[in-house]
Design an enzyme around this catalytic site. Structure first.
Site, mmCIF file in Angstrom:
data_model
loop_
_atom_site.group_PDB
_atom_site.id
_atom_site.type_symbol
_atom_site.label_atom_id
_atom_site.label_comp_id
_atom_site.label_asym_id
_atom_site.label_seq_id
_atom_site.Cartn_x
_atom_site.Cartn_y
_atom_site.Cartn_z
ATOM 1 N N LYS A 126 3.442 -12.366 -1.581
ATOM 2 C CA LYS A 126 3.944 -12.084 -0.246
ATOM 3 C C LYS A 126 2.534 -10.933 0.257
ATOM 4 O O LYS A 126 2.715 -9.957 0.070
ATOM 5 C CB LYS A 126 5.175 -11.244 -0.258
ATOM 6 C CG LYS A 126 5.542 -11.138 1.244
ATOM 7 C CD LYS A 126 6.313 -9.671 1.532
ATOM 8 C CE LYS A 126 5.288 -8.675 1.970
ATOM 9 N NZ LYS A 126 4.695 -8.816 3.297
ATOM 10 N N GLU A 166 -0.622 0.305 -6.941
ATOM 11 C CA GLU A 166 -2.029 0.944 -6.586
ATOM 12 C C GLU A 166 -1.651 1.166 -5.095
ATOM 13 O O GLU A 166 -1.382 0.585 -4.275
ATOM 14 C CB GLU A 166 -3.050 -0.141 -6.651
ATOM 15 C CG GLU A 166 -3.548 -0.394 -8.205
ATOM 16 C CD GLU A 166 -3.936 0.678 -8.780
ATOM 17 O OE1 GLU A 166 -4.174 1.704 -8.157
ATOM 18 O OE2 GLU A 166 -3.966 0.755 -10.057
ATOM 19 N N CYS A 223 -8.882 2.140 0.450
ATOM 20 C CA CYS A 223 -8.007 3.050 -0.283
ATOM 21 C C CYS A 223 -9.148 3.977 -1.119
ATOM 22 O O CYS A 223 -8.789 5.041 -1.459
ATOM 23 C CB CYS A 223 -7.416 2.336 -1.160
ATOM 24 S SG CYS A 223 -8.212 1.232 -2.352
ATOM 25 N N GLU A 240 -3.313 10.758 3.995
ATOM 26 C CA GLU A 240 -4.396 9.595 4.140
ATOM 27 C C GLU A 240 -4.270 9.087 5.664
ATOM 28 O O GLU A 240 -3.085 8.951 6.190
ATOM 29 C CB GLU A 240 -3.652 8.496 3.345
ATOM 30 C CG GLU A 240 -4.814 7.248 3.071
ATOM 31 C CD GLU A 240 -4.272 6.199 2.206
ATOM 32 O OE1 GLU A 240 -2.918 5.563 2.678
ATOM 33 O OE2 GLU A 240 -4.998 5.679 1.744
#
Ligand code: NAD
Length: 479
Positions: A174, A250, A284, A381
């Site tokens: 997905k 992750e 990331c 973030e």
């Protein structure tokens, strides 16, 4: 109007329609790159069933068979690097050069796992009992649900799908809704390579529906997820409460790059510029906190601000561009919000900062100085081309500040001192540590993953991927 490709879902070897949706590009939001068939829970359920049905046979095939097919997928991707890179650049906004690198990585990853299959599998132990043979074998986990983010639409699906298939699992992928075309092309390549129906399935749709169906279905044995830490927490909760599924997460980062007084200024600026801003900061592993020792601080800030201002932001297909657009209007709004937050918290913009509506999603890279590590600017973030400089007195303080974060994906240091580098490698709390290199460069045969809020579960990539995608079985044989 020229017809654009229409990407369908892939379920049990059949192309399955859904709600026809446009897929718009990052650089020009009014340009339709492709269309895709948005699916719901029912298609996800059918895909899970197809994957279940195909798994036993796939796992029983000789290693040479799986190896050949994965190698074919990798080679087909590598044969089409240019075409796929253009698509990726149009869809996600990555510069064409970066997109070429990503597509190449995806192809190499399939070929790498094809050949990993020839590595030793399992271990033999001495038994403490007489006439007993003790060994540990590996069996596939089963059906894997793979949920991916938008920022590496080719490489991340590849580094999950390839080892999952190699170790005998079947897959339902997905992808993120912003990047269906990259996933659609991957599905076409996998199908053309001749994988048996049901071994690889693609279902494009909303996280809360298609993703949630994977998390809650009893037909799925494991979930490999990459995305934000917030979504990761939901994934973990659902996996634990629905059959105690194995899961691997992750997630986000707020990665530090430390610059010590003895650093070579040009190296420090190069590492910061690449790590903080390339790929529009949408990595990331981006270094969004630049932790700089007092003696080099002013020279570093001046040189980095100048280099940041000189970056050419432009069309990802234009070879002179050094930075592309950010991925979506939502991401742009979030980035600009953080610029306001940083200013309100008292940090100072030394490059970029301003944005005009006519610039669309082309945001200038923005550098803050005078930040403190307790500011939201330094803790949360952002996932855009925004970085902040935090001044410190010495290596001890630099390491304390670097580690003072809920995250722990990647950390870097720029220094001429071997002992400072060794100390940092020992003490930095991160899954990846770089010395005199940007925090964002990784290699496909080495483990990838973080600590703290950046990760849960075994490492991805390289030989370590086997730990998630297979289950050790301890066997005792009396003779
Ligand atoms: P996201 O968390 O919004 O979405 C990731 C995926 O999860 C998407 O496919 C989404 O549709 C799906 N999803 C959303 N809600 C869900 C739910 N309730 N149940 C199941 N699935 C759901 O992340 P994003 O915006 O696509 O990607 C950016 C994030 O990914 C950043 O935080 C970035 O740091 C992280 N990221 C991490 C790594 C890494 O390896 N650590 C790599 C790339 C990106």
């Amino acid at each position: 109007m020229t017809a654009v490709p229409y990407h369908l879902n892939l379920v049990g070897g059949e192309w399955v329609d859904g709600e026809r949706r446009p897929n718009t590009g990052a650089a020009r939001p009014d340009e339709v790159v492709s269309e895709y068939a948005r699916a719901g829970r029912e298609t996800a359920r059918a895909a899970i069933e197809a994957a279940r049905g195909a798994q036993p046979d796939w796992a029983r095939q000789p290693v040479g068979y799986r190896m050949e097919l994965l190698d074919r997928v990798g080679s087909a991707i590598l044969d089409r690097v240019e075409e796929l890179a253009v698509l990726l650049a149009r869809e996600e906004g990555k510069l064409l050069g970066e997109a070429r690198g990503e597509v190449t990585r995806a192809g190499q990853t399939f070929r790498y796992y094809a050949h990993q299959l020839l590595q030793p599998s399992g271990e033999v132990y001495p038994s403490t009992r007489d006439r007993v043979h003790a060994e540990v074998r590996r069996r596939p986990l089963g059906v894997i649900g793979i949920i991916t983010p938008w920022n590496y639409p080719m490489a991340i699906p590849a580094w999950k799908v390839a080892p999952a298939l190699a170790y005998g699992n079947t897959v339902v992928l997905k992808p993120a809704e912003l990047v269906p075309a990259s996933a659609g092309e991957l599905a076409r390549i996998i199908t053309a390579a001749g994988l048996p129906p049901g071994v690889f399935n693609l279902v494009m749709g909303a996280g809360g529906e298609v993703g949630d169906e994977l998390l809650t279905s009893t037909g799925v044995d494991g979930i490999s997820f990459t995305g934000s830490t917030g979504t990761g927490a939901q994934v973990a909760h659902q996996c634990l409460t629905h059959g105690n599924k194995r899961f691997q997460l992750e997630m986000g980062g707020k990665n530090p790059l430390v610059v010590l007084d003895d650093a070579e200024l040009a190296v420090a600026v190069r590492c910061a510029l690449d790590g903080s801003f390339f790929s529009s900061g949408q990595r990331c592993t981006a270094s969004s906190r630049l932790i700089v020792q007092a003696g080099i601080h002013d020279r570093f800030v001046a040189a980095l601000a100048e280099a940041t201002d000189a970056l050419r932001v432009g069309d990802p297909l234009d070879p002179t561009s050094q930075l592309g657009p950010v991925v979506s209007p939502g991401q742009l709004a979030q980035n600009l919000d953080y610029v306001r937050v940083g200013l309100a918290e008292g940090a100072r913009v030394v490059a970029g900062g301003a944005h005009r509506p006519d610039e669309g999603q082309f945001m200038r890279p923005t550098l803050f100085a005078g930040a403190r590590n307790d500011m939201r600017l330094a803790r949360e973030e952002i996932f855009g081309p925004v970085a902040c400089v935090i001044r410190v007195d010495d290596l001890d303080e630099a390491i304390d500040v670097a580690n003072d974060t809920p995250y722990g994906l990647s950390a870097g240091i720029v220094t001429g001192s071997l002992s400072a580098a060794e100390r940092f490698k020992r003490d930095a709390r991160a899954g990846i540590v770089s010395v005199n290199l940007p925090t964002a460069g990784t290699e496909l045969h080495l483990p990838f993953g973080g600590t703290g809020a950046s990760n849960h579960g075994p490492r991805e990539q390289g030989g370590y991927a086997r730990d998630f995608y297979s289950v050790p079985v301890t066997c005792y044989t009396g003779w």
